[in-house]
Motif scaffolding. Structure first.
Motif, short mmCIF file in Angstrom:
data_model
loop_
_atom_site.label_atom_id
_atom_site.label_comp_id
_atom_site.label_asym_id
_atom_site.label_seq_id
_atom_site.Cartn_x
_atom_site.Cartn_y
_atom_site.Cartn_z
N MET A 76 0.72 -1.20 -0.02
CA MET A 76 -0.02 0.07 0.05
C MET A 76 0.85 1.35 -0.02
O MET A 76 1.57 1.55 0.95
N SER A 77 1.07 2.01 -1.18
CA SER A 77 1.63 2.94 -1.21
C SER A 77 1.49 3.81 -2.67
O SER A 77 0.98 3.29 -3.42
N ALA A 121 1.88 -6.77 5.36
CA ALA A 121 1.63 -5.66 4.58
C ALA A 121 2.79 -4.63 4.56
O ALA A 121 3.32 -4.47 5.68
N ILE A 122 2.95 -4.09 3.63
CA ILE A 122 4.09 -3.03 3.70
C ILE A 122 3.44 -1.65 3.21
O ILE A 122 2.71 -1.71 2.21
N VAL A 123 3.32 -0.79 3.95
CA VAL A 123 2.79 0.37 3.94
C VAL A 123 3.62 1.63 3.73
O VAL A 123 4.74 1.45 4.12
N GLU A 124 3.14 2.83 3.14
CA GLU A 124 4.16 3.70 3.03
C GLU A 124 4.07 4.78 4.12
O GLU A 124 5.05 5.36 4.81
N ALA A 127 -0.49 7.30 8.07
CA ALA A 127 -1.77 7.31 7.95
C ALA A 127 -2.36 5.96 7.23
O ALA A 127 -3.20 5.34 7.88
N HIS A 128 -1.16 5.24 6.44
CA HIS A 128 -1.70 3.86 6.23
C HIS A 128 -1.56 2.95 7.09
O HIS A 128 -2.48 2.08 7.26
N ALA A 129 -0.30 3.06 7.99
CA ALA A 129 -0.09 2.28 9.13
C ALA A 129 -1.30 2.18 10.04
O ALA A 129 -1.87 1.32 10.68
N ARG A 143 0.54 -11.04 9.89
CA ARG A 143 1.75 -11.18 11.06
C ARG A 143 2.60 -9.92 11.23
O ARG A 143 3.20 -9.69 12.28
N GLU A 144 2.86 -9.31 10.06
CA GLU A 144 4.05 -8.25 9.70
C GLU A 144 3.32 -7.21 9.28
O GLU A 144 2.73 -7.26 8.25
N VAL A 145 3.77 -5.80 9.74
CA VAL A 145 3.45 -4.69 9.05
C VAL A 145 4.50 -3.94 9.13
O VAL A 145 5.21 -3.63 10.08
N TRP A 146 5.41 -3.29 7.76
CA TRP A 146 6.34 -2.48 7.83
C TRP A 146 6.13 -1.27 7.02
O TRP A 146 5.19 -1.07 6.22
N GLN A 147 6.55 -0.24 7.36
CA GLN A 147 6.40 1.23 6.81
C GLN A 147 7.39 1.62 6.36
O GLN A 147 8.69 1.82 6.39
N ILE A 148 7.20 2.18 4.79
CA ILE A 148 8.43 2.49 3.94
C ILE A 148 9.03 3.83 4.61
O ILE A 148 9.95 4.01 4.66
#
Length: 605
Positions: A76-77, A121-124, A127-129, A143-148
């Motif tokens: 999501m970016s 999920a990889i978010v930018e 707000a996305h997080a 399980r995992e969420v990373w933020q760019i």
């Protein structure tokens, strides 16, 4: 029934997947810049070898975090370098990318992540997080969420530092041609989005044949493309993969507010957009010329460009007099327009809606050719497009080589080919309905001419039937009305009604300039000007132009200028700018009723 096909120009690999492209590039084109990364205001080139190394390092992090072959990973970016990097990293880990529009609501994020069963999920942005976090309780598989913007790439690289190269090589080879590469959720105009499963074969067939047929646009070492469409949209993914496949230099623009500066510094030879983009380029140039007191010169130059382009299709070509006029206006007007687009622009590709014959001829006459195409998520983007050597303005071109376009007896466009989607994710009923008898039923109405050029005339489900029994295809009129600088959106109404009407919203950017040039009060808005006689007369001219394309029975008799715009946030339009007619009709029901309550002698409602 009529159908048309062209022989395939690209042989789809019997096995393998899209990660083969970046490994091939590193061997065959090691020093070629395949991606432009913008750091601050400066573009830095990333070579094939460097890109492969960065993809592998990020893939190791995904593997170390427990992402397994076949797992779904949401991305999501906005459109930026990291999108391309992480997309290929997800594939290199053997996983499947699930793109999410960066404008998606928490409810939409919840549906896409839960339906796809995304494990990460990889978010930018923050707000996305926050959107993901707000619905995480209903996502047991996540399980995992990373933020760019918080260092996701660096984190993955550090996490995977101990993963052996051999492990990445093994994972990169897991997916086969017929395995899913991505699940793209359709931004449907009705109902919940369906997960469209596109395989590695789909992308190979789509991008391989497109690059071969459009070779002048994909010259390695010479051409470049600037992507400012949403990377989450299938059209944006087509650009990404095709650029890597060619390979040509790919640049990504996250903030289109700086698009003019990015065009000037990146200097692409190719851009892609929806018709609204090209309408704004034209209207912006015309508006600036008028503000500078050069409106008449611009209009003459525009008509000369159109006449010149039309003459190019004739047996004798442009006359001597027309060539001289064209040369003069090239110095005065056209060269300046090309300079705004970076100075090296050669071609543009337009999709999503009809561009309009007049604009098509204008841009070709100005010196860069806009090639119209047509496609859907289910066809992995373009399923037809105009080739640069045989352009037929006013159509969306010929079928993708290796595919077939058929017009059913009721006028519906049917498709067949390796580029088509595999299925709707976990939705066998919808899959069976869409892929009946081995043909994908698009829901679009169209025609094929004797040379196999396709023209789209409307949506099967959007055909209006007036009380008098007249069938009306809204897109034909809407696209013509929307071409006017003042008009942002137009929705034709009239199903079961005595005549055809329209709801019209105003382009806020152009409205301010228009109002200032006519002495309207400072700060005037659509809400304050919607009943202004001068504005209504200008909108009526746009409606008259739309009506010129259809019969009297199909023409718009009444319209309403709305005080507000159709927005994605309100659910009126999709991220790809398609109208959600049922939502608009519900939210503006009173405005529609007002059209039919008033006197029917003509004009506004």
């Amino acid at each position: 029934m009529r159908e048309f096909s062209l022989p395939a120009l690209y042989e789809v690999p019997s096995d393998g997947n899209l990660t083969d492209l970046i490994r091939r590039n590193a061997v065959q084109h090691p020093d070629v810049a395949v991606v432009g990364r913008k750091v601050g205001d400066v573009w830095t080139d990333v070579t094939s070898v460097e890109f492969l190394a960065e993809v592998r390092a990020a893939a190791k992090g995904l593997i170390a975090a427990g992402v397994s072959p076949g797992d779904r990973v949401a991305l999501m970016s906005r459109t930026r370098y990291e999108w391309v990097l992480l997309d290929f990293a997800i594939w290199s880990a053997g996983a499947v990318t699930v793109p999410v529009y960066e404008t998606s609501s928490a409810e939409q994020v919840s549906w896409i992540l839960s339906d796809s069963g995304a494990v990460a999920a990889i978010v930018e942005s923050d707000a996305h997080a926050a959107a993901v976090e707000s619905v995480r309780g209903g996502l047991p598989e996540l399980r995992e969420v990373w933020q760019i913007e918080s260092g996701a790439v660096d984190h993955l690289v550090a996490t995977g530092a101990e993963v052996p190269d051999a492990t990445v090589d093994e994972r990169s080879a897991v997916a086969k041609a017929d395995d899913p590469a991505t699940i793209v959720y359709t931004s449907g105009t009705t109902g919940r989005p369906k997960g469209c499963v596109l395989t590695h074969r789909s992308f190979f067939a789509e991008c391989g044949n497109a690059v071969e047929r459009l070779k002048p646009l994909f010259r390695t070492g010479e051409c470049s493309v600037l992507l400012f469409l949403p990377a989450a949209h299938v059209f944006g993914r087509l650009v990404e993969v095709a650029a890597i496949m060619a390979p040509i230099r790919l640049g990504c623009v996250a903030d289109i507010r700086n698009l003019t500066d990015d065009l000037a510094t990146f200097q692409p030879t190719l851009i892609l957009g929806v018709p609204r983009v090209f309408e704004k380029v034209y209207n912006g140039a015309r508006s600036k010329a008028q503000a500078d007191g050069k409106g008449k010169i611009f209009d003459k130059a525009a008509q000369t460009a159109i006449d010149y382009s039309r003459a190019m299709d004739g047996a004798r070509g442009p006359s001597l007099g027309l060539r001289i006029k064209h040369r003069i206006f090239d110095k005065l007007v056209y060269s300046k327009m090309r300079a705004v687009l970076g100075g090296r622009i050669e071609h543009a590709i337009s999709g999503g809606a009809p561009l309009g014959e007049r604009l098509g001829h204008f841009f070709r006459g100005v010196g860069f050719t806009v090639l119209e195409g047509y496609g859907l998520t289910e066809s992995c983007a373009a399923t037809a497009f105009n080739p640069p050597d045989r352009q037929k303005i006013g159509t969306v071109g010929q079928p993708l080589p290796g595919s077939v376009v058929r017009i059913a007896d009721d006028g519906e466009v049917l498709l067949h080919g390796e580029h088509l989607f595999k299925e709707y994710w976990k939705n066998p009923e919808a899959t069976a309905e869409a892929l009946a008898d081995g043909w994908f039923h698009t829901g679009d109405i169209g025609t094929l001419d004797e040379d196999g050029y396709l023209a789209i005339t409307g949506r099967k489900k959007e055909i209006l039937v007036t009380a008098g029994g007249k069938n009306v295809a809204p897109a034909v009129i809407e696209d013509r009305i929307r071409a006017h600088a003042l008009v942002a959106e137009c929705m034709v109404v009239g199903d079961g009604r005595p005549f055809v009407g329209a709801l019209i919203t105003l382009d806020e950017e152009f409205l301010g300039r228009w109002a200032a040039g006519r002495g309207k009060p400072a700060g005037a808005t659509a809400a304050t000007l919607r009943d202004d006689p001068e504005l209504l007369a200008e909108v009526q001219r746009a409606v008259d132009d739309g009506n010129a394309a259809v019969s009297k029975a199909e023409s718009v008799r009444k319209f309403r200028v709305l005080a507000s715009s159709f927005t994605e946030e309100a659910g009126h339009i999709t991220p790809s700018l398609k109208l959600k007619r049922n939502v608009v009709a519900k939210d503006f029901a009173d405005e529609i009723e007002a059209i039919y309550r008033t006197d029917t002698s003509g004009g506004r409602g």
